[in-house]
Design a protein around this motif. Sequence first.
Motif, short mmCIF file in Angstrom:
data_model
loop_
_atom_site.label_atom_id
_atom_site.label_comp_id
_atom_site.label_asym_id
_atom_site.label_seq_id
_atom_site.Cartn_x
_atom_site.Cartn_y
_atom_site.Cartn_z
N GLN A 46 -0.46 3.37 4.52
CA GLN A 46 0.07 2.86 5.79
C GLN A 46 1.41 2.15 5.57
N THR A 47 1.52 1.44 4.44
CA THR A 47 2.77 0.73 4.13
C THR A 47 3.94 1.72 4.20
N ALA A 48 3.71 2.92 3.67
CA ALA A 48 4.78 3.92 3.61
C ALA A 48 5.28 4.28 5.00
N THR A 49 4.38 4.20 6.01
CA THR A 49 4.81 4.60 7.36
C THR A 49 5.82 3.60 7.96
N LEU A 50 5.86 2.39 7.39
CA LEU A 50 6.80 1.38 7.91
C LEU A 50 8.25 1.83 7.71
N ALA A 51 8.45 2.69 6.72
CA ALA A 51 9.82 3.16 6.42
C ALA A 51 10.36 4.04 7.55
N GLU A 52 9.47 4.63 8.34
CA GLU A 52 9.96 5.47 9.45
C GLU A 52 10.64 4.59 10.50
N ARG A 53 10.04 3.44 10.76
CA ARG A 53 10.63 2.54 11.78
C ARG A 53 11.77 1.71 11.20
N TRP A 54 11.63 1.34 9.91
CA TRP A 54 12.64 0.46 9.29
C TRP A 54 13.16 1.11 8.00
N PRO A 55 13.96 2.17 8.15
CA PRO A 55 14.41 2.92 6.96
C PRO A 55 15.33 2.11 6.05
N ASP A 56 15.94 1.04 6.59
CA ASP A 56 16.88 0.28 5.76
C ASP A 56 16.26 -0.96 5.13
N ALA A 57 14.99 -1.22 5.41
CA ALA A 57 14.34 -2.42 4.86
C ALA A 57 13.82 -2.15 3.45
N GLN A 58 13.73 -3.22 2.69
CA GLN A 58 13.04 -3.13 1.39
C GLN A 58 11.57 -3.49 1.67
N ILE A 59 10.67 -2.54 1.43
CA ILE A 59 9.27 -2.70 1.86
C ILE A 59 8.37 -2.73 0.63
N THR A 60 7.56 -3.79 0.52
CA THR A 60 6.69 -3.92 -0.65
C THR A 60 5.24 -4.08 -0.21
N GLY A 61 4.37 -3.24 -0.73
CA GLY A 61 2.93 -3.40 -0.53
C GLY A 61 2.35 -4.10 -1.74
N ILE A 62 1.48 -5.08 -1.49
CA ILE A 62 0.87 -5.85 -2.58
C ILE A 62 -0.64 -5.75 -2.44
N ASP A 63 -1.32 -5.40 -3.54
CA ASP A 63 -2.79 -5.36 -3.50
C ASP A 63 -3.32 -5.76 -4.87
N SER A 64 -4.45 -6.46 -4.86
CA SER A 64 -5.00 -6.97 -6.13
C SER A 64 -5.83 -5.92 -6.88
N SER A 65 -6.20 -4.83 -6.20
CA SER A 65 -7.07 -3.84 -6.83
C SER A 65 -6.27 -2.78 -7.58
N ALA A 66 -6.48 -2.69 -8.89
CA ALA A 66 -5.78 -1.67 -9.68
C ALA A 66 -6.20 -0.28 -9.21
N ASP A 67 -7.47 -0.12 -8.80
CA ASP A 67 -7.94 1.19 -8.33
C ASP A 67 -7.16 1.64 -7.10
N MET A 68 -6.90 0.69 -6.19
CA MET A 68 -6.13 1.02 -4.98
C MET A 68 -4.67 1.32 -5.35
N VAL A 69 -4.07 0.44 -6.11
CA VAL A 69 -2.64 0.60 -6.44
C VAL A 69 -2.40 1.90 -7.22
N ASP A 70 -3.36 2.25 -8.09
CA ASP A 70 -3.21 3.48 -8.88
C ASP A 70 -3.21 4.73 -8.01
N LYS A 71 -3.81 4.61 -6.82
CA LYS A 71 -3.89 5.78 -5.93
C LYS A 71 -2.75 5.79 -4.90
N GLN A 72 -1.69 5.04 -5.16
CA GLN A 72 -0.58 5.01 -4.21
C GLN A 72 0.04 6.40 -4.09
N PRO A 73 0.56 6.74 -2.89
CA PRO A 73 1.13 8.08 -2.69
C PRO A 73 2.24 8.36 -3.71
N LYS A 74 2.26 9.60 -4.20
CA LYS A 74 3.28 9.99 -5.19
C LYS A 74 4.65 10.10 -4.53
#
Length: 257
Positions: A46-74
């Motif tokens: 979902q974080t990635a979809t923010l780039a459609e509305r705000w293409p010029d922003a620096q967008i960072t998703g933060i999560d404590s779970s390595a399992d979740m972060v490892d599955k981030q979209p390629k």
Amino acid sequence: MGTSWNPGVYQRYAIERSRPFFELVQRVRHEAPARIVDLGCGTGVQTATLAERWPDAQITGIDSSADMVDKQPKDLPSNVSVVQGDIAEFDASGIDVVISNAALQWVPVHRDLVRRWAEQIDVGSTLAWQVPGNFDAPSHVLMREMADSAEFSPFLAGVLRGGDSVDTAQQYASEMIAAGLTVDAWETTYIHVLPGVDPVLNWVRGTGLRPVLDALDDEQRGRFEEQYAAKLRAAYPSTPEGTLFPFRRIFVVARKS
Ligand SMILES: C[S@@+](CC[C@H](N)C(=O)[O-])C[C@H]1O[C@@H](n2cnc3c(N)ncnc32)[C@H](O)[C@@H]1O
């Protein structure tokens, strides 16, 4: 040790789970934020979809779970990154939009954190979060009853939190107004119509039931799920069209003006 996450199980109801994210973000009135952070972002889909509305922003998703972060979209947009980190350590200074969807209920100190972030952000910046307001729904009451039973309480004492996991929309709104922010807060009960067998069990397996699953061994887990599933079937009867699963959620968008 924190709660374990299984991205595959969690994303089984991706459409239902992502809708509040979009309804939350829609209410953020910021034309050109430079820095956006999504706290407890999961895999970052979902974080990635923010780039459609705000293409010029620096967008960072933060999560404590390595399992979740490892599955981030390629194929994350170039202005989006997803990193491992703890919400409790987040500093909101210099961030224009802070978003958190369905994560702060896992952080008991989040009331203090949102107050601190409200102080840290600049004029014009926004804090926006959504938390489930379903801790007193049958799904969670039955889960707690089972955890408190003579059979399971020796293994599950203290693993589940109750309705004090979150505040009401009104309490959050009052806190943010007291902190000098302008508030747009509301709540919605979604009536999800879930297909398949034992869908409410499958739903909570991805989220609220995780602390229980983590605390039990395979044999205990099987017994717990069998009894809990029977109670859920009675509380949420299946119909030919699916199982109706009401789910209340609380939204807060607070802007420093
Ligand atoms: C229910 S999921 C929500 C994921 C995503 N925001 C969404 O809406 O689908 C909750 C997420 O919060 C994360 N989380 C829980 N406690 C956290 C903490 N203290 N710091 C960072 N992330 C946390 C979990 O790892 C999990 O990915």
